[in-house]
Design an enzyme around this catalytic site. Structure first.
Site, mmCIF file in Angstrom:
data_model
loop_
_atom_site.group_PDB
_atom_site.id
_atom_site.type_symbol
_atom_site.label_atom_id
_atom_site.label_comp_id
_atom_site.label_asym_id
_atom_site.label_seq_id
_atom_site.Cartn_x
_atom_site.Cartn_y
_atom_site.Cartn_z
ATOM 1 N N ASP A 29 -38.859 62.618 126.691
ATOM 2 C CA ASP A 29 -38.099 63.171 126.152
ATOM 3 C C ASP A 29 -36.816 62.861 125.964
ATOM 4 O O ASP A 29 -36.488 62.040 126.893
ATOM 5 C CB ASP A 29 -38.360 64.839 127.396
ATOM 6 N N ILE A 30 -36.048 63.426 124.795
ATOM 7 C CA ILE A 30 -34.851 62.573 124.516
ATOM 8 C C ILE A 30 -33.709 63.437 125.128
ATOM 9 O O ILE A 30 -32.877 62.531 124.828
ATOM 10 C CB ILE A 30 -35.188 63.225 123.051
ATOM 11 N N GLY A 92 -38.191 79.314 126.278
ATOM 12 C CA GLY A 92 -37.886 78.676 125.847
ATOM 13 C C GLY A 92 -38.183 77.717 125.177
ATOM 14 O O GLY A 92 -37.595 76.267 124.941
ATOM 15 N N HIS A 99 -47.067 70.846 123.970
ATOM 16 C CA HIS A 99 -46.620 70.206 125.036
ATOM 17 C C HIS A 99 -46.318 70.174 127.007
ATOM 18 O O HIS A 99 -46.086 71.031 126.704
ATOM 19 C CB HIS A 99 -45.172 69.061 124.455
ATOM 20 N N HIS A 101 -44.726 69.240 130.029
ATOM 21 C CA HIS A 101 -43.704 68.288 130.154
ATOM 22 C C HIS A 101 -43.777 68.261 131.567
ATOM 23 O O HIS A 101 -44.371 68.939 132.254
ATOM 24 C CB HIS A 101 -42.905 69.779 130.691
HETATM 25 P P1 5GP Z 1 -39.994 73.525 124.689
HETATM 26 O O1 5GP Z 1 -38.311 73.452 125.143
HETATM 27 O O2 5GP Z 1 -40.292 73.556 123.954
HETATM 28 O O3 5GP Z 1 -40.806 73.592 126.154
HETATM 29 O O4 5GP Z 1 -39.519 71.517 124.414
HETATM 30 C C1 5GP Z 1 -38.871 70.615 123.990
HETATM 31 C C2 5GP Z 1 -38.837 69.417 124.418
HETATM 32 O O5 5GP Z 1 -39.391 68.606 122.911
HETATM 33 C C3 5GP Z 1 -37.553 70.025 124.549
HETATM 34 O O6 5GP Z 1 -37.172 68.663 125.882
HETATM 35 C C4 5GP Z 1 -36.754 68.351 124.266
HETATM 36 O O7 5GP Z 1 -35.557 67.479 124.568
HETATM 37 C C5 5GP Z 1 -37.809 67.652 123.574
HETATM 38 N N1 5GP Z 1 -37.739 66.478 121.460
HETATM 39 C C6 5GP Z 1 -36.410 67.384 120.408
HETATM 40 N N2 5GP Z 1 -37.026 67.198 119.968
HETATM 41 C C7 5GP Z 1 -37.002 65.993 120.585
HETATM 42 C C8 5GP Z 1 -37.720 64.527 119.340
HETATM 43 O O8 5GP Z 1 -37.332 64.539 118.317
HETATM 44 N N3 5GP Z 1 -38.104 63.276 120.828
HETATM 45 C C9 5GP Z 1 -37.731 63.431 121.867
HETATM 46 N N4 5GP Z 1 -38.513 62.531 122.594
HETATM 47 N N5 5GP Z 1 -38.326 64.414 122.674
HETATM 48 C C10 5GP Z 1 -37.414 65.558 121.670
#
Ligand code: 5GP
Ligand code: ZN
Length: 113
Positions: A29-30, A92, A99, A101
């Site tokens: 994760d970034i 969130g 995906h 986590h």
């Molecule tokens: P969500 O909030 O949708 O469950 O999680 C999305 C996740 O994707 C976040 O933890 C965010 O940091 C990660 N993320 C968003 N854009 C990118 C990216 O371009 N590269 C990577 N490696 N992670 C990303």
């Protein structure tokens, strides 16, 4: 389709890949929330958990198995880890390509914030 994770799958956006097979990919994760924070995504674009069908039954099982295998490799299996699948606004979800986590490497609180 303008999906950031599909672009990561096509290597149009770089990522720190930790695992890849014919069905899925896992990358760091970034914006990590825990010492180990890895995302496991299917190669098939599915927007949310609500968009999975019976045909995806094995796929989602595969993602969980891959996440747990990575947890072992990263040495967070015994101490403990969390697998999270955020769905829609209140949870969130910000990226609409499902995906898992994989979170671990420190004590996490429950219930989540
Ligand atoms: P969500 O909030 O949708 O469950 O999680 C999305 C996740 O994707 C976040 O933890 C965010 O940091 C990660 N993320 C968003 N854009 C990118 C990216 O371009 N590269 C990577 N490696 N992670 C990303
Ligand atoms: Zn996608």
């Amino acid at each position: 389709m303008d999906c950031i994770f599909c672009k990561i799958l096509k290597k149009e956006i770089p990522s720190k890949t930790v695992y890849e097979d014919e069905l899925c990919m896992a990358f760091e994760d970034i914006n990590p929330q825990t010492p180990v924070h890895i995302l496991v995504i299917p190669k098939k674009h599915i927007s949310t958990a609500l968009d999975m069908s019976e045909a995806d039954r094995e796929l989602i099982g595969h993602l969980v198995l891959v996440a747990s295998r990575i947890a072992r490799e990263k040495n967070i299996a015994e101490s403990g880890y969390r697998i999270v699948l955020n769905t829609n606004r209140d949870a969130g979800q910000t990226v609409f390509h499902i995906h898992l986590h994989l979170l671990g490497g420190r004590v996490m609180s429950w219930p989540p914030g």
